[in-house]
Design an enzyme around this catalytic site. Structure first.
Site, mmCIF file in Angstrom:
data_model
loop_
_atom_site.group_PDB
_atom_site.id
_atom_site.type_symbol
_atom_site.label_atom_id
_atom_site.label_comp_id
_atom_site.label_asym_id
_atom_site.label_seq_id
_atom_site.Cartn_x
_atom_site.Cartn_y
_atom_site.Cartn_z
ATOM 1 N N SER A 125 19.635 40.271 61.840
ATOM 2 C CA SER A 125 19.585 39.170 62.816
ATOM 3 C C SER A 125 19.818 39.622 64.258
ATOM 4 C CB SER A 125 20.585 38.075 62.425
ATOM 5 O OG SER A 125 20.153 37.456 61.239
ATOM 6 N N LYS A 143 20.573 23.285 36.009
ATOM 7 C CA LYS A 143 20.632 23.249 37.472
ATOM 8 C C LYS A 143 19.262 22.915 38.061
ATOM 9 C CE LYS A 143 23.003 26.674 39.504
ATOM 10 N NZ LYS A 143 23.588 28.040 39.612
ATOM 11 N N ASN A 149 14.809 27.800 36.264
ATOM 12 C CA ASN A 149 16.037 28.567 36.502
ATOM 13 C C ASN A 149 16.628 29.061 35.187
ATOM 14 O OD1 ASN A 149 18.015 29.589 38.340
ATOM 15 N ND2 ASN A 149 19.440 28.021 37.630
ATOM 16 N N ARG A 150 17.359 30.202 35.294
ATOM 17 C CA ARG A 150 18.061 30.761 34.128
ATOM 18 C C ARG A 150 18.957 29.689 33.504
ATOM 19 N NH1 ARG A 150 21.471 35.935 35.701
ATOM 20 N NH2 ARG A 150 22.573 34.362 36.930
ATOM 21 N N LYS A 172 27.822 29.795 53.638
ATOM 22 C CA LYS A 172 26.977 28.650 54.033
ATOM 23 C C LYS A 172 27.590 27.311 53.621
ATOM 24 C CE LYS A 172 22.634 31.192 54.202
ATOM 25 N NZ LYS A 172 21.227 31.278 53.818
HETATM 26 P P1 NDP Z 1 22.544 31.832 45.008
HETATM 27 O O1 NDP Z 1 23.610 32.761 44.571
HETATM 28 O O2 NDP Z 1 22.874 30.493 45.555
HETATM 29 O O3 NDP Z 1 21.546 31.564 43.743
HETATM 30 C C1 NDP Z 1 21.111 32.629 42.954
HETATM 31 C C2 NDP Z 1 20.011 32.155 42.000
HETATM 32 O O4 NDP Z 1 19.461 33.320 41.360
HETATM 33 C C3 NDP Z 1 20.499 31.238 40.888
HETATM 34 O O5 NDP Z 1 19.472 30.308 40.602
HETATM 35 C C4 NDP Z 1 20.695 32.220 39.715
HETATM 36 O O6 NDP Z 1 20.533 31.612 38.448
HETATM 37 C C5 NDP Z 1 19.558 33.180 39.961
HETATM 38 N N1 NDP Z 1 19.750 34.511 39.384
HETATM 39 C C6 NDP Z 1 20.650 35.456 39.769
HETATM 40 N N2 NDP Z 1 20.486 36.585 39.045
HETATM 41 C C7 NDP Z 1 19.465 36.353 38.188
HETATM 42 C C8 NDP Z 1 18.820 37.131 37.181
HETATM 43 N N3 NDP Z 1 19.210 38.389 36.927
HETATM 44 N N4 NDP Z 1 17.798 36.589 36.494
HETATM 45 C C9 NDP Z 1 17.395 35.311 36.756
HETATM 46 N N5 NDP Z 1 17.969 34.527 37.690
HETATM 47 C C10 NDP Z 1 18.984 35.042 38.402
HETATM 48 O O7 NDP Z 1 21.652 32.694 46.039
HETATM 49 P P2 NDP Z 1 20.778 32.154 47.264
HETATM 50 O O8 NDP Z 1 20.051 30.948 46.789
HETATM 51 O O9 NDP Z 1 21.618 32.048 48.483
HETATM 52 O O10 NDP Z 1 19.763 33.378 47.531
HETATM 53 C C11 NDP Z 1 18.675 33.622 46.654
HETATM 54 C C12 NDP Z 1 17.756 34.689 47.252
HETATM 55 O O11 NDP Z 1 17.134 34.217 48.443
HETATM 56 C C13 NDP Z 1 18.467 35.992 47.622
HETATM 57 O O12 NDP Z 1 17.628 37.066 47.254
HETATM 58 C C14 NDP Z 1 18.576 35.916 49.137
HETATM 59 O O13 NDP Z 1 18.614 37.187 49.731
HETATM 60 C C15 NDP Z 1 17.272 35.200 49.477
HETATM 61 N N6 NDP Z 1 17.306 34.513 50.787
HETATM 62 C C16 NDP Z 1 16.414 34.911 51.740
HETATM 63 C C17 NDP Z 1 16.375 34.309 52.986
HETATM 64 C C18 NDP Z 1 15.377 34.778 53.988
HETATM 65 O O14 NDP Z 1 15.456 34.362 55.171
HETATM 66 N N7 NDP Z 1 14.415 35.603 53.620
HETATM 67 C C19 NDP Z 1 17.281 33.197 53.329
HETATM 68 C C20 NDP Z 1 18.176 32.818 52.236
HETATM 69 C C21 NDP Z 1 18.174 33.476 51.018
HETATM 70 P P3 NDP Z 1 21.764 30.844 37.706
HETATM 71 O O15 NDP Z 1 21.839 29.491 38.361
HETATM 72 O O16 NDP Z 1 21.346 30.774 36.293
HETATM 73 O O17 NDP Z 1 22.986 31.677 37.947
#
Ligand code: NDP
Length: 274
Positions: A18, A157, A152-153, A67
């Site tokens: 950023s 949710k 979603n996994r 956040k």
């Molecule tokens: P959260 O921690 O809020 O959510 C993570 C999600 O990923 C959940 O739905 C979780 O599932 C799932 N998940 C995690 N590990 C696995 C796996 N091994 N297999 C399947 N599902 C999995 O994270 P965020 O929503 O904040 O971020 C998600 C992604 O978005 C990140 O990669 C982040 O870097 C990216 N991002 C990018 C931005 C950009 O500007 N480019 C801005 C914001 C985010 P479960 O609910 O089952 O645990």
């Protein structure tokens, strides 16, 4: 000369791009401002924000894991941050009030539109049901896709998210939440990966024929190499497999606009950061 101070706050924060983005925007639009990284202790987000504010800070970007805390701390919450349930931008108003907004969703949609992706009447699949997905659902639905499926996994949710956003869904859009096992037999024009699986080189369990021929794949994650999801998409017929760098730049541009009232051009940065 008076300089306005801005920063991105998170933990960890050293990796954040950023400062590079906002410094470029400030130079381009000739703003007297600086922008740095701010590391907050995991139990010290609020204090770090107040210290920054009282020493002349004008605004903050907020990243992992703060956040939700930013949402709780803000005095005013914008409608889109309310929908997202999370804040990625704090604006310190002259009257002392702190406003929270969320620019992640508009960042994704602007990046897709930049790449001439047609969202209207498209069948869209979004993987994940965390904070980032919650933030992009409203702007995606406002483009009137034919369907928006959230997988979603933890299937519950995804089902809950679909329910939470059903009031924003046009009558002709199908909005549905499910687990990965329910995806077999379905095909999509666009698949957006909003899971954090890519960050550990993993991939959700996806059926082979999920993407329509020539469809588009988008990973919100980004890195110096294509992510596991981008590689999967390239091997399964995607015409284009994008990462989330463009989303990062576009969400930053929207935050910059909230702070400075000027929309920076994102094109040159897109080229230089690749
Ligand atoms: P959260 O921690 O809020 O959510 C993570 C999600 O990923 C959940 O739905 C979780 O599932 C799932 N998940 C995690 N590990 C696995 C796996 N091994 N297999 C399947 N599902 C999995 O994270 P965020 O929503 O904040 O971020 C998600 C992604 O978005 C990140 O990669 C982040 O870097 C990216 N991002 C990018 C931005 C950009 O500007 N480019 C801005 C914001 C985010 P479960 O609910 O089952 O645990």
């Amino acid at each position: 000369m008076h300089i306005d101070h801005y920063a991105v706050i998170g933990n960890p924060i050293a990796h954040s791009k950023s400062p590079q983005i906002h410094t470029h925007f400030a130079e381009q639009t000739v703003q007297d401002m600086d922008y740095v990284r701010l590391l907050a202790p995991l139990d010290g987000f609020q204090q770090t924000v107040f210290d920054f504010h009282t020493t002349g800070g004008r605004g903050l970007n907020v990243t992992v894991p703060f956040k939700l805390e930013a949402y709780q701390l803000a005095d005013i919450i914008s409608p889109r941050a309310q929908r997202a349930g999370a804040v990625n931008t704090l604006i310190f108003h002259p009257d002392g009030r702190i406003e929270g907004d969320n620019t992640d969703g508009i960042g994704l949609v602007r990046d897709l539109l930049y790449h001439h992706v047609t969202l209207q009447d498209a069948d869209i699949l979004i993987l994940g049901a965390g904070g980032a997905v919650r933030g992009v659902l409203a702007p995606l639905l406002s483009e009137h896709p034919a369907s928006l499926v959230i997988a979603n996994r933890t299937a519950d949710k995804a089902v809950q998210l679909a329910q939470d956003f059903s009031d924003l869904c046009a009558p002709r859009t199908r909005l549905h939440g499910c687990g990965y096992a329910d995806l077999s037999g379905q095909t999509f024009d666009i698949i957006v990966n909003g899971t954090s699986a890519s960050l550990s080189g993993e991939l959700p369990p996806l059926p082979d024929d999920l993407l329509k021929p020539g469809g588009l794949a988008y990973d919100m994650a980004y890195g110096s190499e294509p992510t596991a999801f981008q590689r999967w998409a390239q091997a399964h017929g995607a015409s284009l497999a994008l990462d989330g760098l463009g989303m990062l730049i576009e969400q930053a541009a929207e935050s910059f606009y909230l702070w400075r009232g000027i929309r920076p051009d994102t094109q040159t940065l897109r080229i230089s950061m690749r």
